[in-house]
Design an enzyme around this catalytic site. Structure first.
Site, mmCIF file in Angstrom:
data_model
loop_
_atom_site.group_PDB
_atom_site.id
_atom_site.type_symbol
_atom_site.label_atom_id
_atom_site.label_comp_id
_atom_site.label_asym_id
_atom_site.label_seq_id
_atom_site.Cartn_x
_atom_site.Cartn_y
_atom_site.Cartn_z
ATOM 1 N N HIS A 15 64.231 -8.119 -15.659
ATOM 2 C CA HIS A 15 62.858 -8.609 -15.470
ATOM 3 C C HIS A 15 62.425 -9.269 -16.769
ATOM 4 O O HIS A 15 62.286 -8.592 -17.787
ATOM 5 C CB HIS A 15 61.923 -7.443 -15.117
ATOM 6 C CG HIS A 15 62.336 -6.747 -13.856
ATOM 7 N ND1 HIS A 15 61.838 -7.093 -12.624
ATOM 8 C CD2 HIS A 15 63.237 -5.755 -13.637
ATOM 9 C CE1 HIS A 15 62.404 -6.333 -11.694
ATOM 10 N NE2 HIS A 15 63.256 -5.516 -12.277
ATOM 11 N N LEU A 16 62.214 -10.571 -16.734
ATOM 12 C CA LEU A 16 61.803 -11.298 -17.949
ATOM 13 C C LEU A 16 60.302 -11.542 -17.991
ATOM 14 O O LEU A 16 59.788 -12.012 -19.012
ATOM 15 C CB LEU A 16 62.553 -12.630 -18.055
ATOM 16 C CG LEU A 16 64.062 -12.542 -18.294
ATOM 17 C CD1 LEU A 16 64.674 -13.947 -18.351
ATOM 18 C CD2 LEU A 16 64.385 -11.775 -19.569
ATOM 19 N N ARG A 17 59.607 -11.248 -16.871
ATOM 20 C CA ARG A 17 58.149 -11.478 -16.799
ATOM 21 C C ARG A 17 57.815 -12.945 -17.051
ATOM 22 O O ARG A 17 58.655 -13.818 -16.888
ATOM 23 C CB ARG A 17 57.384 -10.553 -17.771
ATOM 24 C CG ARG A 17 57.783 -9.081 -17.719
ATOM 25 C CD ARG A 17 57.630 -8.463 -16.356
ATOM 26 N NE ARG A 17 57.751 -6.992 -16.410
ATOM 27 C CZ ARG A 17 58.133 -6.252 -15.402
ATOM 28 N NH1 ARG A 17 58.453 -6.801 -14.226
ATOM 29 N NH2 ARG A 17 58.205 -4.944 -15.503
ATOM 30 N N ASN A 41 60.000 -10.809 -9.166
ATOM 31 C CA ASN A 41 58.778 -10.060 -8.785
ATOM 32 C C ASN A 41 57.624 -10.342 -9.741
ATOM 33 O O ASN A 41 57.030 -9.435 -10.313
ATOM 34 C CB ASN A 41 59.064 -8.554 -8.659
ATOM 35 C CG ASN A 41 59.497 -7.900 -9.965
ATOM 36 O OD1 ASN A 41 60.066 -8.556 -10.837
ATOM 37 N ND2 ASN A 41 59.240 -6.617 -10.098
ATOM 38 N N LYS A 113 66.368 -11.817 -3.197
ATOM 39 C CA LYS A 113 66.133 -10.394 -3.452
ATOM 40 C C LYS A 113 65.284 -9.758 -2.374
ATOM 41 O O LYS A 113 64.200 -10.254 -2.046
ATOM 42 C CB LYS A 113 65.431 -10.239 -4.815
ATOM 43 C CG LYS A 113 65.017 -8.823 -5.195
ATOM 44 C CD LYS A 113 66.180 -7.953 -5.621
ATOM 45 C CE LYS A 113 65.772 -6.490 -5.801
ATOM 46 N NZ LYS A 113 65.371 -6.150 -7.163
ATOM 47 N N HIS A 151 66.934 -3.928 -3.353
ATOM 48 C CA HIS A 151 66.321 -2.711 -3.905
ATOM 49 C C HIS A 151 66.457 -1.678 -2.798
ATOM 50 O O HIS A 151 65.763 -1.750 -1.783
ATOM 51 C CB HIS A 151 64.847 -2.939 -4.284
ATOM 52 C CG HIS A 151 64.227 -1.712 -4.893
ATOM 53 N ND1 HIS A 151 63.875 -1.632 -6.213
ATOM 54 C CD2 HIS A 151 63.938 -0.497 -4.344
ATOM 55 C CE1 HIS A 151 63.388 -0.418 -6.474
ATOM 56 N NE2 HIS A 151 63.401 0.283 -5.350
ATOM 57 N N HIS A 189 70.807 -1.550 -9.032
ATOM 58 C CA HIS A 189 70.513 -0.345 -9.817
ATOM 59 C C HIS A 189 70.733 0.940 -9.031
ATOM 60 O O HIS A 189 69.791 1.691 -8.774
ATOM 61 C CB HIS A 189 69.107 -0.391 -10.421
ATOM 62 C CG HIS A 189 68.016 -0.915 -9.523
ATOM 63 N ND1 HIS A 189 67.786 -0.432 -8.258
ATOM 64 C CD2 HIS A 189 67.094 -1.885 -9.707
ATOM 65 C CE1 HIS A 189 66.774 -1.076 -7.719
ATOM 66 N NE2 HIS A 189 66.342 -1.969 -8.576
ATOM 67 N N LEU A 241 62.141 2.961 -11.337
ATOM 68 C CA LEU A 241 62.495 3.088 -9.918
ATOM 69 C C LEU A 241 63.774 2.306 -9.649
ATOM 70 O O LEU A 241 63.917 1.207 -10.176
ATOM 71 C CB LEU A 241 61.367 2.557 -9.039
ATOM 72 C CG LEU A 241 60.149 3.495 -8.979
ATOM 73 C CD1 LEU A 241 58.976 2.824 -8.291
ATOM 74 C CD2 LEU A 241 60.506 4.810 -8.281
ATOM 75 N N ASP A 269 68.316 -3.786 -15.487
ATOM 76 C CA ASP A 269 66.991 -3.536 -14.888
ATOM 77 C C ASP A 269 65.952 -3.325 -15.983
ATOM 78 O O ASP A 269 64.978 -2.593 -15.791
ATOM 79 C CB ASP A 269 67.012 -2.349 -13.915
ATOM 80 C CG ASP A 269 65.746 -2.290 -13.060
ATOM 81 O OD1 ASP A 269 65.085 -3.333 -12.904
ATOM 82 O OD2 ASP A 269 65.421 -1.201 -12.567
ATOM 83 N N HIS A 273 56.982 -3.040 -19.670
ATOM 84 C CA HIS A 273 55.553 -2.779 -19.419
ATOM 85 C C HIS A 273 54.948 -2.374 -20.758
ATOM 86 O O HIS A 273 55.571 -1.607 -21.506
ATOM 87 C CB HIS A 273 55.361 -1.613 -18.435
ATOM 88 C CG HIS A 273 55.825 -1.904 -17.037
ATOM 89 N ND1 HIS A 273 55.063 -2.576 -16.113
ATOM 90 C CD2 HIS A 273 56.988 -1.612 -16.410
ATOM 91 C CE1 HIS A 273 55.723 -2.680 -14.971
ATOM 92 N NE2 HIS A 273 56.904 -2.106 -15.121
ATOM 93 N N ALA A 285 56.297 1.951 -13.449
ATOM 94 C CA ALA A 285 57.736 2.222 -13.406
ATOM 95 C C ALA A 285 58.486 1.120 -14.130
ATOM 96 O O ALA A 285 58.240 -0.066 -13.886
ATOM 97 C CB ALA A 285 58.195 2.293 -11.957
HETATM 98 C C1 NCD Z 1 60.720 -2.907 -12.010
HETATM 99 C C2 NCD Z 1 59.547 -3.702 -12.610
HETATM 100 O O1 NCD Z 1 58.794 -3.132 -13.397
HETATM 101 O O2 NCD Z 1 59.419 -4.882 -12.295
HETATM 102 N N1 NCD Z 1 60.528 -1.510 -12.295
HETATM 103 C C3 NCD Z 1 61.487 -0.556 -12.294
HETATM 104 O O3 NCD Z 1 61.146 0.618 -12.426
HETATM 105 N N2 NCD Z 1 62.762 -0.842 -12.192
HETATM 106 C C4 NCD Z 1 60.842 -3.205 -10.569
HETATM 107 C C5 NCD Z 1 62.153 -2.729 -9.971
HETATM 108 O O4 NCD Z 1 63.216 -3.268 -10.262
HETATM 109 O O5 NCD Z 1 62.137 -1.784 -9.181
HETATM 110 ZN ZN ZN Z 2 64.545 -4.308 -11.272
#
Ligand code: NCD
Ligand code: ZN
Length: 369
Positions: A15-17, A41, A113, A151, A189, A241, A269, A273, A285
């Protein structure tokens, strides 16, 4: 063995945001991984090829910003500029087969995805009935060989959170693979013995010799069990998660990752945050692992006596699955303990807490070429 020479690794789930957050995390991924499968996402999610292309441009612009920041040497900048973001479409009930055609034709989208609606961070727009809502899209993906990244957790509130992945295998994965036996699937994952076993046993290849079913595994699921969430008090920085499971599951995942089997590969993964959003009455998460992930994975393989299979997991199996060349160049890891800081800079003063903050990792990257 105190040093490991491997082809440069890739991260097959990160996740690179976006925006400021992207600018803070991009270098950690781009220095350590030549390519990454970038999760879609965002808010709003990356549901079309056009959105994916625009997001890719923002990632490449963020690399240029990092290079211009004065924080990186010229050789590091050269590594940063080699980074290739591999984009992913976020599947919804409204995704059309034509969108799949556009995705493949673009050359920048490498997968689609599946987020079961409500399963995790920003999954609200996801799918509630995969075969009911998405069969035409899955059919087209199967024909074109575009992988579905999954997922794998059921979302029924009545199912115990620790059982959601195992239940997903029976309720979604098995029917999906029966209906679309040639669809290429990555079980993302994985966190349980059941998932490791399923992916091991269901092995099979398509006409081009590529695996039909594969799985990514995170560093936290190889190194920790669910005790980490509760040791000495509630530990939000170990919460992701799918959630960490019992020790028997960690051991099964480590066996799978270190087996050398082609269907298992690296996917951090890493899910950044801000600290204040994790250390909250309702914490987000996601574990942020990118900066030290390679050292953490090497430590797990070392503990299992399986460093000889590390390169396959980190650098060879993923490209083979995605039909891409192995990266040229070399990365050297050394058994050389490295401190992990309590906190790293992030979008606000609260910063971000990396996985295993305030402690150390036994292996580190000592050369990139
Ligand atoms: C991920 C996220 O924060 O985008 N969080 C995580 O706990 N892995 C979403 C995801 O991959 O489930
Ligand atoms: Zn993820």
């Amino acid at each position: 063995m105190d040093t490991l020479h491997i082809a440069p690794p890739d991260d097959w789930h990160v996740h690179l945001r976006d925006g400021d957050a992207l600018d803070h995390v991009i270098a950690a991924t781009a220095l350590n991984f030549r390519r990454a499968i970038v999760m879609p996402n965002l808010k709003p999610p990356v549901t079309t090829t056009l959105l994916a292309m625009a997001y890719r441009d923002r990632i490449l612009a963020s690399i240029e910003k990092a290079c211009a920041s004065g924080q990186y040497s010229s050789s590091e900048q050269a590594i940063l500029r080699q980074f290739q973001p591999l984009m992913v479409l976020y599947l919804t009930g409204a995704t059309s087969p034509t969108e799949v055609d556009r995705a493949l034709a673009s050359g920048v989208v490498h997968a689609v995805k599946l987020y079961p609606a409500g399963a995790t961070t920003n999954s609200e727009a996801g799918v509630s009935d995969l075969l009911g809502q998405c069969s035409a899209v899955l059919e087209r993906m199967q024909t074109l060989g575009l992988p579905l990244l999954v997922h794998g957790e059921v979302t029924d509130a009545h199912v115990d959170v620790f059982d959601r992945e195992a239940r997903f295998i029976d309720e979604v994965m098995v029917p999906l693979r029966e209906r679309f036996p040639a669809l290429r699937v990555v079980f993302e994952h994985i966190t349980t013995r059941q998932a490791a076993q399923f992916v091991t046993e269901q092995a099979g290849v398509d006409a081009s010799g590529r695996q039909l079913l594969a799985a990514t595994i995170t560093p936290q699921h190889l190194l920790y069990n669910r005790n980490a969430l509760f040791s000495g008090g509630l530990q939000p920085h170990w919460y992701c998660l799918p959630v960490l499971k019992r020790e028997e599951h960690r051991v099964a995942l480590l066996d799978a990752a270190t087996s050398g089997l082609p269907q298992f590969f690296l996917g951090t993964d890493s899910a950044p945050h801000a600290r204040h959003l994790k250390e909250a009455s309702c914490g987000c998460a996601g574990c942020y692992s990118s900066p030290y992930a390679l050292g953490l994975y090497a430590e797990a393989f070392d503990a299992a006596g399986a460093l000889n299979h590390f390169e396959a997991f980190a650098s060879l199996n993923g490209p083979a699955f995605y039909g891409l060349p192995v990266n040229s160049g070399r990365v050297v890891l050394t058994r050389n303990p490295q401190d992990i800081p309590e906190r790293l800079p992030f979008v606000t003063d609260s910063g971000i807490v990396p996985l295993r903050a305030g402690s150390s990792v036994q292996w580190s990257v000592t050369e990139r070429a």
